[in-house]
Design an enzyme around this catalytic site. Structure first.
Site, mmCIF file in Angstrom:
data_model
loop_
_atom_site.group_PDB
_atom_site.id
_atom_site.type_symbol
_atom_site.label_atom_id
_atom_site.label_comp_id
_atom_site.label_asym_id
_atom_site.label_seq_id
_atom_site.Cartn_x
_atom_site.Cartn_y
_atom_site.Cartn_z
ATOM 1 N N TYR A 1 3.994 5.644 11.672
ATOM 2 C CA TYR A 1 4.300 4.233 11.926
ATOM 3 C C TYR A 1 5.186 3.543 10.884
ATOM 4 O O TYR A 1 5.528 2.392 11.065
ATOM 5 C CB TYR A 1 3.004 3.440 12.124
ATOM 6 C CG TYR A 1 2.001 3.570 10.969
ATOM 7 C CD1 TYR A 1 2.164 2.812 9.815
ATOM 8 C CD2 TYR A 1 0.925 4.436 11.048
ATOM 9 C CE1 TYR A 1 1.262 2.920 8.759
ATOM 10 C CE2 TYR A 1 0.014 4.558 10.000
ATOM 11 C CZ TYR A 1 0.188 3.798 8.866
ATOM 12 O OH TYR A 1 -0.693 3.916 7.833
ATOM 13 N N ARG B 1 0.863 -1.177 0.000
ATOM 14 C CA ARG B 1 0.000 0.000 0.000
ATOM 15 C C ARG B 1 0.899 1.225 0.000
ATOM 16 O O ARG B 1 1.467 1.583 1.022
ATOM 17 C CB ARG B 1 -0.867 -0.025 1.277
ATOM 18 C CG ARG B 1 -2.014 0.964 1.312
ATOM 19 C CD ARG B 1 -2.531 1.107 2.738
ATOM 20 N NE ARG B 1 -1.658 1.977 3.517
ATOM 21 C CZ ARG B 1 -1.504 1.914 4.828
ATOM 22 N NH1 ARG B 1 -2.143 1.021 5.553
ATOM 23 N NH2 ARG B 1 -0.695 2.759 5.444
ATOM 24 N N HIS C 1 -3.402 4.683 4.595
ATOM 25 C CA HIS C 1 -4.543 3.765 4.670
ATOM 26 C C HIS C 1 -5.774 4.400 4.012
ATOM 27 O O HIS C 1 -6.414 3.814 3.147
ATOM 28 C CB HIS C 1 -4.855 3.414 6.128
ATOM 29 C CG HIS C 1 -6.118 2.644 6.295
ATOM 30 N ND1 HIS C 1 -6.250 1.345 5.864
ATOM 31 C CD2 HIS C 1 -7.318 2.990 6.805
ATOM 32 C CE1 HIS C 1 -7.484 0.926 6.123
ATOM 33 N NE2 HIS C 1 -8.151 1.914 6.688
#
Ligand SMILES: Cc1ncc(C[n+]2csc(CCOP(=O)(O)OP(=O)(O)O)c2C)c(N)n1
Ligand SMILES: Cc1ncc(C[n+]2csc(CCOP(=O)(O)OP(=O)(O)O)c2C)c(N)n1
Ligand SMILES: [Mg+2]
Ligand SMILES: [Mg+2]
Lengths: 372, 336, 372, 336
Positions: free
Chosen positions: A279, A266, A270
């Site tokens: 993160y 990805r 998100h």
């Protein structure tokens, strides 16, 4: 009898043992498992896949910027997953039925979604846009994993109809932890349902790396339920096409379910609400940029001489056209009337909701004359 | 008219529905050779085959989730949840999918799923086998909820539920499975009263008792006992808990001015709360006394030896009736 | 990489590849996987296991007949599963914590349940009898599979405490289809929790043969989640003891979860409410009678000369004593007072329930004088 | 006193609870490095380590089920459900285990689990991100249910919930996460009003408006607007939905004789039904008019562009107040 750890117990993120036919450098390599499914594929067909991916990437860009401009409430980028989505979806027949998650922009594009179908839901006008029966694709599912059971049930219906369609479900690495996904495999296996599970392992479930869900390849789970599976390079559109041909052939011919883990990445956040810098390292993203699903096909097609300047221009033009049309669809989307909030709560008259509808209509009516 | 148990009536209804429409399929645990733990599907697998009477793996979310897919493919799945307490693993699929799919898809996808649940207590069962989860479903928009109280309704309404294009939670009171009644097997379900209507189970003039399921019998017994003491009770069997047939209730309450609502489920935010809030809204000027609730307590379902302390019996209903009548009752002088 | 069907893909009911150390004829056979765990076991210890099993069988008989006589509401027979239960449970330390299902009479016996603990719940006096912390065993779980997650969470707590206990969960072949059981394996694997999964595959989930849940060995699922597993003859008490020693050693030493499938047979009905003649052949039951878990140990011990007449008499006497005590416990169990129905709904005062309690007390008070 | 957002107050409450008691552990999806999608656990993993702030696999039943085991081992798990609509996969573990274990074990096993749920709508979110499931939990005996409406309560009550030996469903209105208020960080939660008490958020004499969560603000706005027209509204913030503090409500209703209950959740068998049924039972003789419900409709949560048609706003509350006052309102002349 002792069952050792799964024989191919590489950590779920490792890139070994992942079937590939097109290297990141655009070199077509031999693959004994997949080559037979690609024999008939012409360079023009590869070009068409590339075109699909380019358009999907353009739609994604448009969706992202529409959200940034306040035109959409949210957008879930498919950036980086174009090969996994286009490659697998292009292996399907129109009469097959697909159960996607929220991220499958590329899949619904291939299935025939119209311009407004990409944005209507993210804009918040409706909880779904397209008619599932028009493009044989269910509404994109938000409850992680729930759709996998729907696919299995649908496939049980295919069997009952003595038809040779297949049902396909898309879900993520994170979703693979849900009870529903495991129950779906169990039901699919017990009923030998003609269903293909496509897990796009994009390495992340929001902020959680895939190792939180599994230290081992997700594809390794399916065989334990009696479902043969394949782990492919999800950034290799030909590998995805081939794997999906293998899986659908298996399911269509009465052998029951099949499973594909498409190992991909990805590349975006998100969703537009997410901040991946909290993160994950830029370095990781960089390493995956080297494995971009479009780049390798571009190189490959250029080397073949198929991606001519004219072809490139045509693709760019079409991508722009679709992008503009999607934007236009978003901007011109009519607002639904207030009273539509009640529509379709039930398929047949329900006195409770009907009374509420009347009451709310009376309430709204007060404002028409400026009263209350 | 034939005399039969409610269990048999349900079995006949399934048989009839499967005969009428070959898209009707049954799914559940142990519904095949065993015929279900209550034998409601007795002999149906023999008759209709393994593709239409499906013994599933032991996973309720799986059962309901695959039923959703079958419905999308044009089938009309009838799911059996083995006991009321085992519906919760399927709650997500019921609330987020079954109830919402028609709304989500602007009416393009229908969800004609019937979820049959052997329901509630009073049969001396182990934990999780006597739950009354109806309020959860009544509160869930998109579902219809039916609770039957006699073999005739069981026979007719199960067919109506299966024929309905909306999802229906169909509650079958376990303690009435063996209760007998007259059933007209020849009448067609489309000729019967629609599924959403309540029924005046006994006419009366002093107090209205509203209830459903197995409590209908208890309420009727209470009405009989009360009539010996000169109190005339009207008993309303709701039959449908979503929607609730308020016109029928209104007519009764406007006549009696006094109302007791009784059910076995816990009280807090239960169906009785809904009925009383609505009655108060609709019939405030007709009410002589405060509507009274007589329900199960707000406790987890107790062990079976204590269940008679939980399920409202005839005496507790009559105590509630006394309260509605403003007569001396257990709460006289007690602070709420 | 293609994952084929699980390499040991025999149907879940097949008896091949099941580890055994004691044949149905009572012959001790060599087993490379298990023997090292049995080296220290003396004949007297085997006799003790036999004694446990005999007593458990006697309790089961008593429970069954108490139910038939109307003294219990229900009974779930453990007949035929004594070896699987006793063998595994005897491998535990007192400080380990067990999460059983409703059928584990043998397990709670080994854990130290008292006479009334076998019958109180089935009689319907309480939803549980023993104090879980007294015998480090949770209340027998009725919701199939739910307890497996509890065991994993408890094991995560063990890790957090830096303790070397293990948590153990028992469940059936049917339960293995539940989402919860699969999620439990996923959590256990991710957190390397010191938990042992014991699946008693007794071939049936009420009327459903195990093939409805799985055509393949249930033990084969665990490795896919990263959990090593062992498939053992569940009617062989020594094999079960050894397997459990392997599993607990693995978990106790920080290697994370382990899984055991004990292949056994439910010789009785599902519960006293069940009628197995509706769904299974007497012939199948007969074939399993040949593999009775007690018979083989009896033969083995007789051959060793350990099961003397005196020993046999002592066991019979003790079994009778326990049986009689369990019966006595059932028959003399006090009825709980009506107002106890409210007790323990909450741990701290809750004004809603407290008001109900007062109201119900007032209601009951009316009857004391014969009023109302 | 410090001014801070509700989100920050919750974060501080978690930090304080973890500092006070090392048995407190946090579990959930994305609560570690990300700090949760709403940042409520921001920086806590850095501070307390991965064993106490646990990023779990993506499975809600798994999260709650393992929390049960941790509680049995003596821990006090605080679970974050990422959004209200994702609690349903855990429903079975919540209803059958978390709520019932203390009762089941005759009080031997405590379940001090707090389940935090970012809750309800009004933030323009996608489907399943705006649910109001509180009635399900209120109806579930064995659970306590808290709904906060301001930073101070968020700070105090989250600590009280964590310290409570009963399981608590802790509802955090998403649309107030960024709302600011004064918080006394030094006061100890044991010195504050107990968790089960309601709060009179504004005193008034004509009509009582009962509500909770984000609707408290809407109700206060409505009260302000009404006061301009000479109507004095008393606003009660329930704070606790199980138990409900009826004495506080009674006192108000006995003063005003008129009551409106408003919430965003659907109406059928919702919390307002419970409140009204109880008020009617307890205060019938004081009621001048029928209690009024102003709630979300009985529809699945609508797409975000339509949510303002669903969530009762100031005008709808005032319309309800007019009804309670017997004044002209939208229902005048309309059949119910
Ligand atoms: C039942 C449920 N729980 C939580 C969420 C919140 N959520 C949305 S997407 C997501 C991560 C999903 O990760 P993955 O399955 O890997 O799919 P991806 O987003 O990477 O495509 C989470 C936790 C949800 N939508 N549904
Ligand atoms: C969630 C749930 N669904 C259904 C049931 C009903 N039920 C009780 S036991 C059982 C079969 C369990 O089979 P298995 O797991 O193999 O255990 P066994 O009874 O054979 O020991 C079923 C369906 C239940 N207790 N819980
Ligand atoms: Mg992912
Ligand atoms: Mg079994």
């Amino acid at each position: 009898m002792v069952y050792a750890l799964n024989p191919s117990a590489e950590p779920a993120t490792a890139s070994t043992d992942i079937s590939q036919v097109l290297t990141p450098d655009g070199v077509r390599v031999e693959n004994v498992e997949l080559d037979s499914y690609l024999e008939s594929v012409t360079p023009q067909e590869v070009l068409a896949l590339y075109r699909d991916m380019a358009i999907v990437r353009r739609i994604d860009k448009e969706g992202f910027s529409l959200q940034r401009q306040g035109q959409l409430g949210l957008w879930a980028p498919s950036l980086g997953q174009e090969a996994a989505q286009v490659g697998t979806a292009r292996a399907l027949r129109d009469s097959d039925f697909v159960f996607p998650s929220y991220r499958e922009t590329g899949v619904i594009y291939v299935r025939g979604a119209e311009d407004r179908d990409f944005v209507g839901t993210w804009r918040g006008e409706t909880n779904s846009t397209y008619d599932p029966y028009r493009i044989n694709t269910a509404t994109m599912q938000i409850i992680t994993g729930a759709q996998t059971l729907h696919a299995v049930g649908y496939a049980m219906g295919i069997t009952a109809d003595n038809a040779d369609d297949v049902a396909v479900t898309y879900f993520g690495d994170g979703a693979s932890s849900q009870g529903d996904v495991n129950e779906a495999m169990i039901f699919a296996s017990s009923f030998k349902a003609p269903v293909v599970f496509v897990c796009q392992n994009n390495q992340w479930a929001i902020s959680e790396p895939v190792r939180v869900q599994s230290e081992f390849p997700i594809a390794g789970r399916a065989p334990a339920f009696g479902i043969p599976s394949m782990r492919v390079d999800g950034n290799d559109v030909l590998a995805c096409l081939a794997a999906m041909r293998w899986a659908t052939e298996h399911a269509r011919n009465g052998h029951g379910p099949a499973f594909i883990e498409a190992v991909t990445y990805r590349m975006g956040p998100h969703t537009t609400s997410d901040d991946p810098t909290r993160y994950r390292d830029e370095a990781e993203l960089d390493s995956w940029r080297q494995r971009d699903p479009l780049d390798r096909v571009e190189k490959y097609l250029r080397d073949l001489g198929v991606l001519t300047e004219a072809a490139e221009a045509e693709i760019a033009a079409e991508a722009d056209r679709v992008g503009a049309a999607v934007r236009e669809a978003a901007l011109t989307m009519p607002n639904r009337a207030p009273m539509e909030v009640f529509d379709h709560a039930y398929a047949t008259p329900h006195t409770g909701v009907d009374a509420e509808r009347r009451a709310y209509a009376a309430y709204l009516a007060q404002f028409e004359g400026g009263a209350a | 008219m034939t005399t039969m148990t409610m269990g048999k009536a349900l079995n006949q209804a399934l048989r009839q529905a499967m005969t009428d429409d070959d898209k009707v399929v049954l799914m559940g645990e142990d519904i095949g050779p065993l015929g279900g733990v209550f034998r409601i599907t007795d002999a149906l697998q023999d008759e209709f085959g393994e593709r239409r009477v499906i013994d599933t793996p032991l996973a309720e979310s799986g059962i309901v989730g695959t039923a959703v897919g079958l419905a999308m493919r044009g089938y009309r799945p009838v799911v059996e949840i083995q006991f009321d307490g085992f519906v919760y693993p399927a709650f997500d699929q019921i609330v987020c999918q079954v109830a919402k799919l028609h709304y989500r898809t602007l009416g393009r996808v229908k969800m004609p799923i019937t979820i049959r649940i052997p329901w509630a207590g009073g049969v001396g069962a182990a934990e999780h086998h006597s739950e009354s989860p109806e309020a959860y479903f009544v509160h869930t928009a998109g579902l219809r909820v039916i609770a039957v109280s006699n073999p005739q309704d069981a026979y007719t309404m199960l067919q109506q539920a299966i024929a309905c294009d909306d999802p229906v939670i169909f509650l079958e009171p376990k303690r009435l499975y063996h209760a007998k009644g007259e059933v007209d097997l020849d009448a067609h379900h489309t000729d019967a009263a629609p599924m959403g209507l309540a029924r005046v189970a006994r006419e009366g003039s002093d107090v209205t008792v509203v209830t459903y399921g197995a409590q209908v019998k208890t309420a009727l017994d209470a009405a009989e006992a009360a009539s010996d003491e000169g109190v005339s009770i009207e008993v309303i069997d709701l039959r449908s808990l979503s929607p609730i047939d308020y016109p029928t209730i209104d007519a009764s309450v406007r006549k009696t001015g006094r109302v007791v609502v009784t059910h076995e489920a816990s009280r807090e935010a239960g169906v009785a709360a809904e009925v009383i809030a609505s009655i108060t809204e609709r019939c405030f000027d007709w009410l002589e006394t405060a509507p009274v609730r007589v329900t199960g307590h707000d406790i987890p379902y107790p062990p079976s030896k204590l269940e008679k302390q939980h399920i409202p019996d005839l005496d507790r209903i009559l105590d509630g009736v006394d309260r509605a009548l403003g007569r001396r009752n257990s709460m006289t002088g007690v602070e709420l």
